[in-house]
Enzyme design. Structure first.
Site, PDB file in Angstrom:
ATOM      1  CB  SER A  35      -1.294  -0.347   1.100  1.00  0.00           C
ATOM      2  OG  SER A  35      -1.239   0.680   1.427  1.00  0.00           O
ATOM      3  CG  ASP A  48      -7.338  -3.171  -2.816  1.00  0.00           C
ATOM      4  OD1 ASP A  48      -7.936  -1.982  -1.796  1.00  0.00           O
ATOM      5  OD2 ASP A  48      -6.277  -2.878  -2.824  1.00  0.00           O
ATOM      6  CG  HIS A  84      -5.882  -2.358   0.605  1.00  0.00           C
ATOM      7  ND1 HIS A  84      -6.098  -1.868  -0.500  1.00  0.00           N
ATOM      8  CD2 HIS A  84      -5.384  -1.763   2.074  1.00  0.00           C
ATOM      9  CE1 HIS A  84      -4.348  -0.552  -0.119  1.00  0.00           C
ATOM     10  NE2 HIS A  84      -4.586  -0.850   1.520  1.00  0.00           N
TER      11      HIS A  84
END
Length: 251
Positions: A104, A201, A231
């Site tokens: 991320s 996600d 995610h």
């Protein structure tokens, strides 16, 4: 090298410290860079550590300023500061070639670190990478009222699906993040890159990884989309896929 599982502190010039765990082993060193408000005790970070210990691979996980076991206030953090923490950990705690694994926001920091330490890069693995998220996702996703609050008060709280505590975003994070934007121009890297992204996600659209891939000028770029993946990509199947991907880049 420290013994496995031993949390140590890397001093920073402003009196803060970066908490880290380092595993001795053969190069290249695999370095895990976590996400926004995440920490080095997460499933992916610790699973990679267990893999590294079993394999005898050098490995490093750490926390940024205001994250996990590191010192400092989270709201004082910016992309530049967390990048500085990352480079301090890389420079002070590893030798030789590197495989960076960024999740991320850690994907953004990994891309920036790879550019800054290009001569050391052996590979890059990006998991639901979110470069430029402060501008392209956070700011663009705000209502006019929330943006006005953020600009007026300098901070904005939003509910988090990952924690009972709200996520806090600061205007300083937005403004400073503009100094580190990557997707407005091609990015040349000297190493192979792997992108992993779940197609379910809710935070970073999977199409974002395709956009990143288009911007990269690297010897090899492979994007893997995981149908139904979220995610975090932290299920047992996701972890097995992550480890297999890292192993492709580790001789």
């Amino acid at each position: 090298m420290t013994s496995k599982g031993s949390v140590q502190h890397l001093p920073r010039p402003d009196g803060n410290f970066v908490a880290y765990v380092r595993t001795a082993g053969t190069p290249p060193t695999v370095v895990f860079l976590g996400g926004f408000r995440s920490d080095m005790t997460g499933t992916k970070a610790t699973a990679l550590e267990a893999w590294a210990q079993k394999r005898g691979q050098a490995y490093l996980r750490f926390d940024y300023l205001g994250h996990g076991q590191s010192s400092g206030c989270f709201e004082d953090g910016t992309i530049g500061r967390w990048l500085d923490d990352s480079l301090a950990a890389i420079d002070g705690l590893t030798d030789g070639r590197l495989v960076l694994v960024g999740s991320s926001m850690g994907g953004w920091l990994s891309l920036l670190a790879a550019r800054a330490r290009a001569e050391r890069m052996a590979g890059l693995v990006l998991i639901a990478a979110a470069p430029d998220f402060t501008e392209r996702m956070l700011l663009e996703g705000l209502s006019p009222e929330d943006r006005a609050t953020l600009e007026r008060d300098g901070r904005l709280e939003r509910p988090s699906q990952y924690s009972p505590e709200p996520s806090v975003f600061t205007w300083k994070l937005i403004e400073e993040g503009r100094r580190h934007l990557l997707l407005d121009k091609p990015l040349a890297l000297p190493c192979p890159v792997r992108l992993l992204h779940g197609q379910s996600d809710p935070d970073v659209p999977w199409e974002y990884s395709l956009q990143i891939a288009r911007h990269l000028n690297a010897p090899e770029v492979v994007t893997t989309l995981v149908k139904g993946g979220d995610h975090r990509l932290s299920t047992s199947a996701d972890i097995a896929r992550l480890i297999a991907t890292v192993e492709e880049l580790v001789p």
